[in-house]
Design an enzyme around this catalytic site. Structure first.
Site, short mmCIF file in Angstrom:
data_model
loop_
_atom_site.label_atom_id
_atom_site.label_comp_id
_atom_site.label_asym_id
_atom_site.label_seq_id
_atom_site.Cartn_x
_atom_site.Cartn_y
_atom_site.Cartn_z
N ARG A 1 -29.76 -47.03 54.79
CA ARG A 1 -30.99 -46.21 54.88
C ARG A 1 -31.09 -45.27 53.68
O ARG A 1 -32.17 -45.06 53.14
CB ARG A 1 -31.02 -45.46 56.21
CG ARG A 1 -32.41 -44.95 56.61
CD ARG A 1 -32.69 -43.56 56.08
NE ARG A 1 -31.64 -42.67 56.47
CZ ARG A 1 -31.13 -41.73 55.68
NH1 ARG A 1 -31.61 -41.53 54.47
NH2 ARG A 1 -30.12 -40.99 56.09
N GLU B 1 -30.51 -33.45 51.50
CA GLU B 1 -31.94 -33.25 51.78
C GLU B 1 -32.19 -31.92 52.49
O GLU B 1 -33.02 -31.83 53.39
CB GLU B 1 -32.48 -34.38 52.65
CG GLU B 1 -32.29 -35.75 52.04
CD GLU B 1 -33.47 -36.15 51.20
OE1 GLU B 1 -34.48 -35.43 51.18
OE2 GLU B 1 -33.36 -37.19 50.54
N SER C 1 -28.15 -25.87 47.20
CA SER C 1 -29.23 -25.37 48.06
C SER C 1 -30.26 -24.55 47.29
O SER C 1 -31.37 -24.36 47.77
CB SER C 1 -28.63 -24.50 49.18
OG SER C 1 -27.77 -25.29 49.97
N CYS D 1 -40.98 -34.36 47.10
CA CYS D 1 -40.33 -35.68 47.21
C CYS D 1 -39.29 -35.64 48.33
O CYS D 1 -39.18 -36.57 49.14
CB CYS D 1 -39.66 -36.06 45.90
SG CYS D 1 -40.77 -36.13 44.48
N LEU D 2 -38.52 -34.55 48.38
CA LEU D 2 -37.50 -34.43 49.43
C LEU D 2 -38.13 -34.44 50.80
O LEU D 2 -37.59 -34.99 51.76
CB LEU D 2 -36.69 -33.14 49.24
CG LEU D 2 -35.82 -33.10 47.97
CD1 LEU D 2 -35.18 -31.74 47.81
CD2 LEU D 2 -34.75 -34.18 48.01
P1 FAD Z 1 -24.22 -25.50 48.76
O1 FAD Z 1 -25.66 -25.26 48.42
O2 FAD Z 1 -23.19 -24.92 47.87
O3 FAD Z 1 -23.99 -25.02 50.25
C1 FAD Z 1 -22.68 -24.87 50.82
C2 FAD Z 1 -22.85 -24.25 52.21
O4 FAD Z 1 -23.47 -22.98 52.10
C3 FAD Z 1 -23.77 -25.10 53.11
O5 FAD Z 1 -23.32 -25.02 54.45
C4 FAD Z 1 -25.10 -24.38 52.98
O6 FAD Z 1 -25.96 -24.58 54.09
C5 FAD Z 1 -24.65 -22.94 52.89
N1 FAD Z 1 -25.67 -22.11 52.26
C6 FAD Z 1 -26.13 -22.16 50.97
N2 FAD Z 1 -27.09 -21.25 50.79
C7 FAD Z 1 -27.27 -20.62 51.98
C8 FAD Z 1 -28.14 -19.60 52.45
N3 FAD Z 1 -29.06 -19.03 51.64
N4 FAD Z 1 -28.04 -19.21 53.73
C9 FAD Z 1 -27.14 -19.78 54.56
N5 FAD Z 1 -26.30 -20.75 54.20
C10 FAD Z 1 -26.37 -21.17 52.91
N6 FAD Z 1 -28.76 -34.58 45.64
C11 FAD Z 1 -29.71 -35.11 44.82
O7 FAD Z 1 -30.33 -34.39 44.03
N7 FAD Z 1 -29.97 -36.45 44.84
C12 FAD Z 1 -29.31 -37.31 45.65
O8 FAD Z 1 -29.58 -38.52 45.62
C13 FAD Z 1 -28.30 -36.80 46.52
N8 FAD Z 1 -27.56 -37.64 47.30
C14 FAD Z 1 -26.49 -37.13 48.02
C15 FAD Z 1 -25.63 -38.00 48.69
C16 FAD Z 1 -24.52 -37.51 49.37
C17 FAD Z 1 -23.57 -38.45 50.05
C18 FAD Z 1 -24.30 -36.11 49.44
C19 FAD Z 1 -23.12 -35.54 50.17
C20 FAD Z 1 -25.15 -35.24 48.78
C21 FAD Z 1 -26.25 -35.74 48.05
N9 FAD Z 1 -27.08 -34.88 47.31
C22 FAD Z 1 -28.06 -35.40 46.49
C23 FAD Z 1 -26.77 -33.45 47.24
C24 FAD Z 1 -27.20 -32.65 48.46
O9 FAD Z 1 -28.59 -32.56 48.51
C25 FAD Z 1 -26.50 -31.29 48.38
O10 FAD Z 1 -25.13 -31.52 48.69
C26 FAD Z 1 -27.11 -30.28 49.32
O11 FAD Z 1 -28.37 -29.87 48.88
C27 FAD Z 1 -26.22 -29.03 49.47
O12 FAD Z 1 -25.86 -28.53 48.24
P2 FAD Z 1 -24.32 -28.22 47.92
O13 FAD Z 1 -23.53 -29.40 48.30
O14 FAD Z 1 -24.25 -27.72 46.53
O15 FAD Z 1 -23.94 -27.07 48.92
#
Ligand code: FAD
Length: 388
Positions: A94, A367, A142, A242-243
């Site tokens: 998916r 996402e 994020s 897009c997201l």
């Molecule tokens: P962080 O943003 O560092 O967050 C870490 C933790 O802190 C999380 O629990 C988060 O909820 C929490 N947090 C952060 N800010 C806040 C806040 N203000 N308040 C409360 N809690 C907060 N990205 C793409 O662009 N394209 C893709 O195709 C894509 N595919 C992916 C496929 C996989 C298998 C995975 C694991 C990720 C993919 N991603 C992709 C990335 C994904 O979108 C990010 O991992 C996600 O947005 C979270 O960002 P981060 O991992 O940097 O976590």
């Protein structure tokens, strides 16, 4: 006639029209033959079945809710149902379809020039080319507004520097939609594979979405012509839109993963004998089943409702957040609960629930994390943006 499905307690398939049911059946039957028997092995070997890509294209599953340029142009609910059947096999399949159709193709379809659309959309729709979407970076997830990847003008050209992390389909992609900061705010660029200075490396050792390619993209003085920029994309709203498209597929998709877990656990509980009777006859097991069936049915009802709102053109992004938040959380709960019903066998790849649960950990995070969607709903209720 509606699908006779013991897991469809509320007869929700009666709410689908004939075309929607046809699409769901066709995708389910195709996958039963071409993916379901092999999926455990693909997951174990961290293998994505590339040979399926043209077949997915032939079935109209790539960019299936987009109009024109070789796309199937079906309604959003049908797209959701296809995602549901794909994710009932594995979230990795998916994810491929979500990224290809809703992130890569949608970004071009919505924000691209006519030449960009003509060049890429028919091939992406046919599965002759693969797309990816790079927003997340090693230090920025994020809060994508703080991305570090930059595109700087050099005459008519652009010079792109930076990196993107966790990019689904990255190592497979013929074209990457890449978001970068410019002096003019965030803009999107189409970067074809093979452009000098652009390289990818696949992320290894994943415990989730193993049957999916996830990569890092690196841009080292990548020179792009003016025609590489997506002309209609201005600011962070473009990638976020897009997201929102992709999340819609997810809130249907995860219902499929949950259904597959429940099906596996029901069948196991019926044949597993302890204390002289099938474990399905114990009250505690039945309570698990009843709670899971309620949660599965309400998740499906929510998905269908949001599908109708999307098809009516009135859906709002916080409504998509409600769907993603609820349905992923419920699906993950169901997957873990089904694992308990399988006992020790539940930790084996022979059975789907733990594979689904591991996959759903990624779906909970990508996402927009569940925390961010919680705060999006919080903002819709209170008017206060607590995440910044
Ligand atoms: P962080 O943003 O560092 O967050 C870490 C933790 O802190 C999380 O629990 C988060 O909820 C929490 N947090 C952060 N800010 C806040 C806040 N203000 N308040 C409360 N809690 C907060 N990205 C793409 O662009 N394209 C893709 O195709 C894509 N595919 C992916 C496929 C996989 C298998 C995975 C694991 C990720 C993919 N991603 C992709 C990335 C994904 O979108 C990010 O991992 C996600 O947005 C979270 O960002 P981060 O991992 O940097 O976590």
């Amino acid at each position: 006639a509606p699908m006779k499905d013991p897991l469809d307690l509320l007869d929700l398939s009666s709410q689908l029209d004939e075309q929607e049911r046809d699409i769901q059946h066709t995708v389910r039957d195709f996958l039963a033959d071409r993916a379901r028997p092999q999926i455990g092995e693909w997951f174990e070997d961290a293998h994505f079945p590339r040979e399926l890509i043209p077949e997915l294209g032939k079935m109209g599953l790539l960019g299936m809710h987009l109009q024109g340029y070789g796309c199937a142009g079906v309604n959003a609910t049908s797209y959701g149902l296809a995602c549901l059947e794909l994710e009932a096999v594995d979230s990795g399949l998916r994810s491929f379809v979500s990224v290809q159709g809703s992130l890569s193709m949608f970004s071009i379809w919505r924000y691209g020039s006519e030449e960009q659309k003509q060049e890429w959309l028919p091939r992406l729709a046919a599965g002759e080319a693969v797309g990816c979407f790079g927003l997340t970076e090693p230090d920025v997830g994020s809060d994508p507004g703080r991305m570090r990847t930059r595109a700087v003008r050099d005459g008519d050209d652009w010079i792109l520097n930076g990196s993107k992390m966790w990019i689904t389909n990255g190592g497979l992609a013929d074209v990457a939609t890449v978001w970068a900061g410019t002096e003019d705010g965030i803009r999107g660029f189409l970067v074809p594979r093979g452009t000098p200075g652009f390289s990818t490396s696949d992320i290894k050792h994943k415990m989730s979405l193993r049957a999916s390619v996830t990569s890092e993209l690196s841009f080292d003085d990548v020179r792009l012509p003016a025609s590489a920029r997506l002309p209609e994309a201005r600011g962070l709203g473009a990638p976020l839109s897009c997201l929102n498209e992709a999340r819609f597929g997810i809130l249907f998709g995860v219902v499929g993963a949950a259904r597959d877990c429940l099906q596996a656990a029901l069948s196991y509980a019926d044949s597993r004998i302890q204390f002289g009777k099938p474990i399905s006859a114990f009250q505690l097991t039945q309570k698990k089943f009843a709670d899971m069936a309620v949660s599965l049915s309400t998740s499906m009802l929510l998905a269908l409702h949001l599908g109708r709102l999307k098809d009516a053109g009135t859906i709002r992004s916080e409504q998509v957040s409600v769907g993603k938040l609820n349905n992923v959380r419920e699906a993950l709960g169901i997957a873990r609960e089904c694992r308990t019903i399988l006992g020790g066998n539940g930790i084996s790849l022979e059975y789907a629930p733990l594979r689904h649960a591991n996959n759903l950990e990624s779906v909970l995070t990508y996402e927009g994390t569940s925390e961010i969607h919680t705060l999006v709903v919080g903002q819709a209720l209170t008017g206060q943006a607590a995440y910044r």
